[in-house]
Design a protein around this motif. Structure first.
Motif, short mmCIF file in Angstrom:
data_model
loop_
_atom_site.label_atom_id
_atom_site.label_comp_id
_atom_site.label_asym_id
_atom_site.label_seq_id
_atom_site.Cartn_x
_atom_site.Cartn_y
_atom_site.Cartn_z
N GLY A 256 -31.86 112.65 44.44
CA GLY A 256 -30.77 111.51 44.57
C GLY A 256 -31.66 109.91 44.45
N ILE A 257 -33.03 110.14 44.48
CA ILE A 257 -33.74 108.67 44.43
C ILE A 257 -33.18 107.79 43.15
CG2 ILE A 257 -35.85 107.67 44.43
CD1 ILE A 257 -36.89 110.01 45.89
N ILE A 258 -33.34 108.48 42.00
CA ILE A 258 -33.10 107.43 40.95
C ILE A 258 -31.47 106.89 40.78
CG2 ILE A 258 -32.95 107.45 38.35
CD1 ILE A 258 -35.38 109.13 38.22
N PRO A 259 -30.59 108.02 41.04
CA PRO A 259 -29.30 107.50 41.07
C PRO A 259 -29.02 106.46 42.08
CG PRO A 259 -29.17 109.81 40.87
CD PRO A 259 -30.77 109.59 41.07
N GLY A 260 -29.85 106.59 43.31
CA GLY A 260 -29.39 105.48 44.49
C GLY A 260 -29.98 104.18 43.98
N ILE A 261 -31.12 104.07 43.32
CA ILE A 261 -31.94 103.08 42.66
C ILE A 261 -30.73 102.35 41.68
CG2 ILE A 261 -33.69 101.95 41.32
CD1 ILE A 261 -35.49 104.08 42.82
N ILE A 262 -30.35 103.20 40.78
CA ILE A 262 -29.51 102.73 39.83
C ILE A 262 -28.05 101.97 40.57
CG2 ILE A 262 -27.67 103.13 37.96
CD1 ILE A 262 -29.70 105.45 36.96
N VAL A 263 -27.60 102.51 41.43
CA VAL A 263 -26.61 102.04 42.27
C VAL A 263 -26.93 100.58 42.88
CG1 VAL A 263 -24.96 102.11 44.34
CG2 VAL A 263 -25.36 104.07 42.97
N PHE A 264 -28.08 100.58 43.56
CA PHE A 264 -28.73 99.12 44.23
C PHE A 264 -28.89 97.96 42.91
CE2 PHE A 264 -32.64 96.84 44.47
CZ PHE A 264 -32.11 95.83 45.09
N ILE A 265 -29.62 98.62 41.65
CA ILE A 265 -29.66 97.46 40.90
C ILE A 265 -28.32 97.06 40.04
CG2 ILE A 265 -30.43 97.19 38.47
CD1 ILE A 265 -32.88 99.10 39.19
N SER A 266 -27.40 97.94 40.05
CA SER A 266 -26.10 97.59 39.44
C SER A 266 -25.28 96.64 40.35
CB SER A 266 -25.21 98.71 39.45
OG SER A 266 -25.93 99.67 38.38
N PHE A 267 -25.57 97.02 41.77
CA PHE A 267 -24.75 96.08 42.66
C PHE A 267 -25.52 94.44 42.86
CE2 PHE A 267 -22.53 99.32 45.48
CZ PHE A 267 -21.77 99.71 44.71
N ALA A 268 -26.62 94.59 42.73
CA ALA A 268 -27.54 93.46 42.68
C ALA A 268 -27.10 92.44 41.34
CB ALA A 268 -29.12 93.89 42.77
N VAL A 269 -27.22 93.21 40.14
CA VAL A 269 -26.61 92.33 39.06
C VAL A 269 -25.51 91.64 39.28
CG1 VAL A 269 -26.17 92.49 36.35
CG2 VAL A 269 -28.46 93.72 37.55
N TYR A 270 -24.50 92.58 39.81
CA TYR A 270 -23.05 91.97 39.93
C TYR A 270 -23.17 90.82 40.83
CZ TYR A 270 -18.46 91.59 41.42
OH TYR A 270 -17.11 91.21 41.94
N SER A 271 -23.78 91.13 42.03
CA SER A 271 -23.71 90.20 42.96
C SER A 271 -24.45 88.76 42.49
CB SER A 271 -24.69 90.57 44.23
OG SER A 271 -24.26 91.67 44.81
N ILE A 272 -25.34 88.77 41.81
CA ILE A 272 -25.75 87.57 41.10
C ILE A 272 -25.04 86.97 40.09
CG2 ILE A 272 -27.59 86.56 39.29
CD1 ILE A 272 -29.54 88.70 40.50
#
Length: 421
Positions: free
Chosen positions: A174-190
């Motif tokens: 679950g680590i890599i999918p979790g990191i992908i979710v975080f990065i996707s949300f971070a990009v959208y937030s910016i």
């Protein structure tokens, strides 16, 4: 038989019974109507069998560790640490929220605990910097979904219990999918912050950053100890849960002194209430699973929905659809308990790795828990922030679309789940 079971559950839910009642009542009624010659004690034995596995000890222990840290200062230390480095960039506080939810998810394993621990202090900071409430709340409840993907995910523990899959492998997967979710949300937030012209926050000095880093070192060690210990084989997931309680206890009681030892009985009672609710659902789910298996309902459903020789992609698409819809209406734990035994045999026949299937299932549980109409995180946020339902869900569509896109990646690229194994 299937119609009877569904009618019983729907009627009891509409009568406002808690989910544990229809989950237990449906198999009992089905057994008496369709299998009257069977000894009722068989079902009673299934209730107790459901909560006997050793791996379930991890659930109350991880919850207890999270409750201790939520009562203490861990969440604020994580927020201050992340915010000191990226809070000044455009969208920095939103990225801080997503990062803090990811890190706290690696402590609690619960989306609802993450909403409470991170949501309360972070919402105030987001509003102060210029975010509107619906955007802030939507970010919080969807970022909290990561807690079901990264270890020690309670959803993965339940899936591992039902399917017999290694919980340690599920945690790592679950680590890599979790990191992908975080990065996707971070990009959208910016991007969102630039489009909405969110003001910039003040920039922390390097002295302040060093202070925040020093304060956050020990909380950051928590996921390292848990994940590192499991990955290296130093201890099992259940043993990791015991270590997490000891870590949280020493951290908050003796080092930070933010939790008095007299508060522990109160914290333990809170943990006991949550754990009892989970265990009753697991017991009911075991009885439910036994009845539907005895009646060959999984075979009937899979033959109808999946056909006789479905491809792996088609099975995963159906799993995604059914689990997503189920978690929109019912607690994710219940959905995992009910639907996993139905789809698991077909998935194995199609050659799907059980660990990858577990990641896909828990991802849908995470997605559904923050999706209208009845995602559990929506009502948690509504209660915590004292906001009406419509205001809570107003800002969720962009995040749901992002999660849908990631869900598609998981279906077609199992390497995202299995790379670290």
């Amino acid at each position: 038989m299937i119609a009877t079971m569904l009618i019983i559950m729907v009627v009891l839910l509409f009568l406002n019974f808690p989910m544990m009642i229809p989950l237990m009542a449906a198999p009992l009624v089905i057994m008496f109507i369709y299998f009257p010659t069977l000894d009722p004690m068989i079902l009673m034995q299934q209730f107790s069998t459901g909560i006997e596995p050793y791996v379930l000890l991890a659930v109350p222990l991880f919850i207890f560790a999270a409750d201790i840290m939520t009562t203490g200062k861990t969440s604020n230390r994580l927020l201050d640490f992340i915010g000191s480095f990226i809070g000044h960039i455009r969208g920095g506080y939103a990225v801080t929220t997503a990062a803090a939810c990811t890190l706290f998810g690696a402590i609690s394993g619960s989306t609802q605990a993450t909403v409470v621990a991170i949501g309360k202090p972070m919402r105030e900071r987001l509003l102060k910097i210029g975010y509107k409430d619906p955007s802030a709340i939507a970010l919080i409840i969807n970022s909290s979904d990561v807690a079901l993907l990264v270890p020690p995910s309670i959803g993965m523990i339940i899936y591992g219990l039902v399917s017999g899959t290694s919980v340690g492998d599920l945690f790592i997967a679950g680590i890599i999918p979790g990191i992908i979710v975080f990065i996707s949300f971070a990009v959208y937030s910016i991007i969102y912050a630039k489009m909405a012209d969110i003001p910039l926050a003040g920039k922390a000095s390097w002295s302040e950053r060093w202070t925040m880093t020093r304060k956050a070192v020990l909380p950051l060690g928590f996921p390292i100890v848990v994940i590192g210990g499991i990955y290296t084989g130093l201890f099992s997931p259940t043993e990791a849960a015991g270590v997490s309680v000891l870590y949280a206890f020493i951290l908050e009681v003796f080092i930070y002194r933010s939790v008095h030892i007299k508060e522990l009985p109160k914290i333990a009672r809170s943990t006991g209430l949550v754990t009892s609710a989970v265990f009753v659902l697991v017991a009911g789910g075991q009885a439910f699973t036994w009845v539907i298996s005895f009646a060959r309902i999984p075979q009937m459903i899979t033959e109808t929905v999946l056909g006789t020789d479905p491809s792996a992609i088609y099975v995963l698409l159906m799993v995604t659809l059914f689990f997503f819809i189920g978690c929109m209406f019912v607690d994710p734990i219940v959905v995992i308990l009910i639907l996993t035994p139905i789809f698991y045999p077909a998935a194995m026949s199609a050659g799907i790795d059980p660990v990858h299937l577990g990641v896909v299932i828990t991802f849908q549980a995470a997605l559904g828990s923050a999706t209208p109409p009845f995602g559990v995180d929506i009502f948690t946020a509504s209660a915590v922030f004292n906001k009406p339902y419509l205001e809570v869900i107003k800002g969720t569509p962009p995040y749901i679309l992002i999660l849908f896109a990631i869900s598609g990646l998981l279906i077609f690229f199992d390497e995202l789940s299995l790379f670290l194994l």
